[in-house]
Design an enzyme around this catalytic site. Structure first.
Site, mmCIF file in Angstrom:
data_model
loop_
_atom_site.group_PDB
_atom_site.id
_atom_site.type_symbol
_atom_site.label_atom_id
_atom_site.label_comp_id
_atom_site.label_asym_id
_atom_site.label_seq_id
_atom_site.Cartn_x
_atom_site.Cartn_y
_atom_site.Cartn_z
ATOM 1 N N GLU A 136 -39.539 -22.262 48.363
ATOM 2 C CA GLU A 136 -38.814 -23.166 49.240
ATOM 3 C C GLU A 136 -39.735 -23.489 50.411
ATOM 4 O OE1 GLU A 136 -36.143 -24.589 48.398
ATOM 5 O OE2 GLU A 136 -35.533 -23.278 46.739
ATOM 6 N N HIS A 190 -30.553 -24.068 47.421
ATOM 7 C CA HIS A 190 -31.734 -23.823 46.593
ATOM 8 C C HIS A 190 -32.387 -22.493 46.965
ATOM 9 C CE1 HIS A 190 -32.428 -27.860 44.573
ATOM 10 N NE2 HIS A 190 -31.343 -28.023 45.296
ATOM 11 N N ASP A 219 -32.756 -19.314 41.865
ATOM 12 C CA ASP A 219 -33.339 -20.361 41.023
ATOM 13 C C ASP A 219 -34.235 -19.759 39.947
ATOM 14 O OD1 ASP A 219 -32.003 -22.198 42.514
ATOM 15 O OD2 ASP A 219 -33.769 -23.160 43.369
ATOM 16 N N HIS A 273 -32.084 -25.957 51.363
ATOM 17 C CA HIS A 273 -32.247 -24.524 51.062
ATOM 18 C C HIS A 273 -31.427 -23.606 51.950
ATOM 19 C CE1 HIS A 273 -34.985 -24.764 54.446
ATOM 20 N NE2 HIS A 273 -35.874 -25.470 53.762
ATOM 21 N N GLU A 322 -33.040 -31.989 57.362
ATOM 22 C CA GLU A 322 -32.835 -32.402 55.967
ATOM 23 C C GLU A 322 -33.320 -31.341 54.988
ATOM 24 O OE1 GLU A 322 -36.479 -34.695 57.582
ATOM 25 O OE2 GLU A 322 -34.496 -34.061 58.286
ATOM 26 N N ASP A 377 -40.820 -19.572 42.137
ATOM 27 C CA ASP A 377 -40.275 -20.737 42.837
ATOM 28 C C ASP A 377 -40.582 -20.586 44.320
ATOM 29 O OD1 ASP A 377 -38.786 -23.154 43.099
ATOM 30 O OD2 ASP A 377 -37.062 -22.006 43.796
#
Length: 231
Positions: free
Chosen positions: A10, A151, A156, A58, A53, A8
């Site tokens: 970010e 996140h 995750d 995260h 945002e 994963d």
């Protein structure tokens, strides 16, 4: 045994083509679809700002990443960890797009999408018309989400590993997975069984007669052999 890597990322935003960069990579090794305990995790200086945002999603601000390595400095370690294994991600095209864009910036070849396994696509096929975000799938499969306040890529990955196992058929009912210490592998733990008193079953005369009639119709039956009869 099949080796695969679940990973994963970010990022600072949604589109690497407009300048968004990777700020975190997490990857987790699976053998035969089960985590081995081997992980890769790194925070990355994106060399640009992080929009508010994105930070709300995260939890990272630029101050958190100042002094962290640049992507080019961790690329070799990441590529060594993933090797030539298949790569599993949720909405995998997003993560592949960012990783390959970063590799291109370093003058390196991208990772082939033929290695891509997209758990979002698998979930949509299995649950058409239903929400199939990672959160939704965790709730559907009864996976604990209490730690997922932002996140975080490594968390995750751990959640997605449980989701992926369920998507691939799930654990056998009544079995649990437990860490096996230094080996890094997972062991099957069977649930405790209460003490039971053996109960002897004695066939009735009718059942014995029916069995004898059945055996009599068989050729070279094991029930009719003597100790001297060759097998």
């Amino acid at each position: 045994m099949k080796r695969s890597i679940l990973f994963d990322t970010e990022t600072t935003g949604l589109d690497p083509a407009t300048g968004d960069r990777v700020i975190e990579i997490a990857a987790l090794e699976l053998i035969s679809d089960l985590p081995t305990g081997r992980t890769f995790h790194v925070l990355i200086d994106p060399e640009r700002d992080i929009p508010p945002e994105a930070s709300r999603i995260h939890g990272f601000t630029l101050d958190d990443l100042i002094g962290k390595p640049k992507f080019a400095e961790v690329a070799d370690d990441f590529m060594a960890f993933i090797g030539d294994s298949e790569l599993i991600a949720h909405n995998a095209a997003f993560d592949f797009g960012f990783i390959n864009h970063e590799l291109g910036r370093c003058g390196r070849p991208g990772v082939s999408t033929t290695r891509m396994v997209d758990t979002l696509a698998i979930a949509k096929e299995r649950f058409p018309g239903l929400p199939n975000s990672l959160d939704a799938l965790c709730r559907r499969f009864g996976i604990d989400l209490s730690e997922r306040t932002t996140h975080n890529a490594l968390l995750d990955c751990r959640l997605l590993a449980e989701v992926y196992l369920e998507l691939m058929g799930g654990r056998q009912r009544g079995l649990g997975l437990a860490d096996e210490g230094d080996s890094g592998m997972l062991a099957v733990r069977y649930p405790p069984v209460a003490h039971r008193t053996p109960r002897h079953v004695v066939p009735t005369r009718t059942e014995l007669a029916a069995h004898a009639a059945f055996v009599g119709r068989l050729t070279d039956s094991v029930w009719t052999r003597t100790d001297d009869t060759p097998a």
